[in-house]
Structures are given as structure tokens and as C-alpha cells.
Design a protein around this motif. Structure first.
Motif, PDB file in Angstrom:
ATOM      1  N   ALA A  63      13.879   8.738  -8.625  1.00  0.00           N
ATOM      2  CA  ALA A  63      12.975   9.386  -9.570  1.00  0.00           C
ATOM      3  C   ALA A  63      11.620   9.684  -8.932  1.00  0.00           C
ATOM      4  O   ALA A  63      10.834  10.436  -9.484  1.00  0.00           O
ATOM      5  N   GLY A  64      11.361   9.089  -7.797  1.00  0.00           N
ATOM      6  CA  GLY A  64      10.104   9.334  -7.098  1.00  0.00           C
ATOM      7  C   GLY A  64       9.013   8.381  -7.522  1.00  0.00           C
ATOM      8  O   GLY A  64       9.137   7.656  -8.500  1.00  0.00           O
ATOM      9  N   PRO A  65       7.926   8.386  -6.795  1.00  0.00           N
ATOM     10  CA  PRO A  65       6.876   7.399  -7.028  1.00  0.00           C
ATOM     11  C   PRO A  65       6.019   7.645  -8.262  1.00  0.00           C
ATOM     12  O   PRO A  65       5.269   6.783  -8.668  1.00  0.00           O
ATOM     13  N   SER A  66       6.126   8.794  -8.904  1.00  0.00           N
ATOM     14  CA  SER A  66       5.234   9.068 -10.033  1.00  0.00           C
ATOM     15  C   SER A  66       5.672   8.400 -11.335  1.00  0.00           C
ATOM     16  O   SER A  66       4.932   8.404 -12.305  1.00  0.00           O
ATOM     17  N   SER A  67       6.840   7.802 -11.373  1.00  0.00           N
ATOM     18  CA  SER A  67       7.367   7.241 -12.621  1.00  0.00           C
ATOM     19  C   SER A  67       7.441   5.716 -12.617  1.00  0.00           C
ATOM     20  O   SER A  67       8.370   5.146 -13.162  1.00  0.00           O
ATOM     21  N   LEU A 111      11.677  -1.652  -9.305  1.00  0.00           N
ATOM     22  CA  LEU A 111      11.563  -0.573  -8.336  1.00  0.00           C
ATOM     23  C   LEU A 111      12.057  -1.025  -6.968  1.00  0.00           C
ATOM     24  O   LEU A 111      11.611  -2.050  -6.447  1.00  0.00           O
ATOM     25  N   ALA A 112      12.972  -0.270  -6.404  1.00  0.00           N
ATOM     26  CA  ALA A 112      13.455  -0.549  -5.052  1.00  0.00           C
ATOM     27  C   ALA A 112      12.468   0.054  -4.054  1.00  0.00           C
ATOM     28  O   ALA A 112      12.148   1.244  -4.128  1.00  0.00           O
ATOM     29  N   VAL A 113      11.952  -0.777  -3.167  1.00  0.00           N
ATOM     30  CA  VAL A 113      11.009  -0.318  -2.152  1.00  0.00           C
ATOM     31  C   VAL A 113      11.435  -0.832  -0.793  1.00  0.00           C
ATOM     32  O   VAL A 113      12.219  -1.771  -0.672  1.00  0.00           O
ATOM     33  N   VAL A 135       0.877  -1.171   0.000  1.00  0.00           N
ATOM     34  CA  VAL A 135       0.000   0.000   0.000  1.00  0.00           C
ATOM     35  C   VAL A 135       0.914   1.221   0.000  1.00  0.00           C
ATOM     36  O   VAL A 135       1.581   1.508   0.988  1.00  0.00           O
ATOM     37  N   MET A 136       0.967   1.920  -1.161  1.00  0.00           N
ATOM     38  CA  MET A 136       1.820   3.099  -1.292  1.00  0.00           C
ATOM     39  C   MET A 136       0.955   4.295  -1.693  1.00  0.00           C
ATOM     40  O   MET A 136       0.197   4.222  -2.652  1.00  0.00           O
ATOM     41  N   PHE A 137       1.104   5.377  -0.933  1.00  0.00           N
ATOM     42  CA  PHE A 137       0.362   6.613  -1.203  1.00  0.00           C
ATOM     43  C   PHE A 137       1.304   7.694  -1.714  1.00  0.00           C
ATOM     44  O   PHE A 137       2.480   7.738  -1.350  1.00  0.00           O
ATOM     45  N   HIS A 138       0.741   8.573  -2.555  1.00  0.00           N
ATOM     46  CA  HIS A 138       1.480   9.750  -3.038  1.00  0.00           C
ATOM     47  C   HIS A 138       0.450  10.812  -3.406  1.00  0.00           C
ATOM     48  O   HIS A 138      -0.358  10.606  -4.327  1.00  0.00           O
TER      49      HIS A 138
END
Length: 160
Positions: A108-112, A71-73, A26-29
Motif C-alpha cells: 500500500a506504500g508508506p502513506s497509509s 507494518l512490514a519494514v 528513519v523513513m523518508f517519503h
């Protein structure tokens, strides 16, 4: 009930039935939640995948995001756990879903976020638009809302 490795999935075997353990992130932005889309069938779900024998749910989520999105999380605290019983292609299914708070380590942030696999796509969904999406399992919408509100851990059983 003995644990067995079936393919690459950790399952609890009892005669001809098994329970799948799924780690979901569950990731929010900016008032949005990250969803994964089944391209062929058009429904959505929270990203993640099966927990393999010998790994934790958090490790499985980190591995799945690397495999599916490169993606590294980091997988943080458990926000919910649910049990989902349903039928798929005439076969009874039983899942235990472990939902974990997830954040990207990508500069690069979560939007990409782009999918590495052709059969899935990642999309951001406005929290206000959750009811317009076919999100599976059906309880995932409640999990997203609970996590967005910062509420405590919840358990539910859903039979569809």
C-alpha cells in the motif's frame, strides 16, 4: 558491567542505574519523515522501541513496527547513534538510541501507516517543518537532517 533482562528490556545494570537500548527508524517519503506521536502528551519521536535480549537493533525495529503499525519494514544501515541522559518523572534515565534507515515492504506504500495502539499515532512531517515539532530526544532533529542529506554515521551525547 553485566547485561540483564529487565521486563522485556535489555539493560546494562550498575547498582541502581541502567541504560536502555532503543532502536529507532528513519523513513523518508517525498521530502517527509515518519514520526510517531505520543497522543496523550503531544510530543513526537522516531518510531521504534526497546531492543530485547537476544535481538539486534534492526530486528527490534522490524518487530516494533509490526507490533505498533502492523507494518512490514526492512531496517537498513545505521544512520546515527546517540546517548541521551534525561530525567523523567523524577527518575534519571539513560538511553542509547540506534537510528536505522527504514523502508516499508507494504504494497500500500508508506502513506497509509496507521497505529495499532491507541496511545500513539503515526504522522508524516515535512522536512521543512521539523523545527515546529516537539521531537524527542532533542538530537533526533539533527539525526533526521543528517540522514536526509546522506551524511555519514554520527555519535553524540545529549544531556537534558
Amino acid at each position: 558491567i553485566p547485561l540483564r533482562l529487565v521486563g522485556s528490556e535489555m539493560c546494562i545494570r550498575d547498582r541502581n542505574r541502567h541504560i536502555e537500548v532503543i532502536a529507532r527508524g528513519v523513513m523518508f517519503h517525498v521530502e517527509r519523515v515518519l514520526l510517531c506521536k505520543n497522543v496523550k502528551h503531544g510530543y513526537f519521536y522516531l518510531p521504534g522501541g526497546h531492543v530485547e535480549l537476544g535481538e539486534t537493533a534492526a530486528q527490534a525495529l522490524v518487530r516494533e513496527m509490526q507490533e505498533e503499525a502492523a507494518l512490514a519494514v526492512v531496517a537498513n544501515e545505521v544512520v546515527a547513534i546517540d546517548e541521551h541522559l534525561f530525567e523523567q518523572n523524577g527518575r534519571a534515565r539513560h538511553e542509547i538510541n540506534v537510528y536505522l534507515a527504514m523502508k516499508t515492504l507494504d504494497s500500500a506504500g508508506p502513506s497509509s501507516i496507521q497505529s495499532v495502539e491507541e496511545h500513539i499515532a503515526f504522522e508524516w512531517c515535512e522536512l521543512s517543518q521539523l523545527d515546529t515539532r516537539d521531537i524527542r530526544p532533542s538530537h533526533a532533529k539533527a539525526v533526521i537532517r543528517t540522514a536526509a542529506a546522506g551524511k555519514p554515521l554520527a555519535w553524540s551525547s545529549v544531556r537534558e
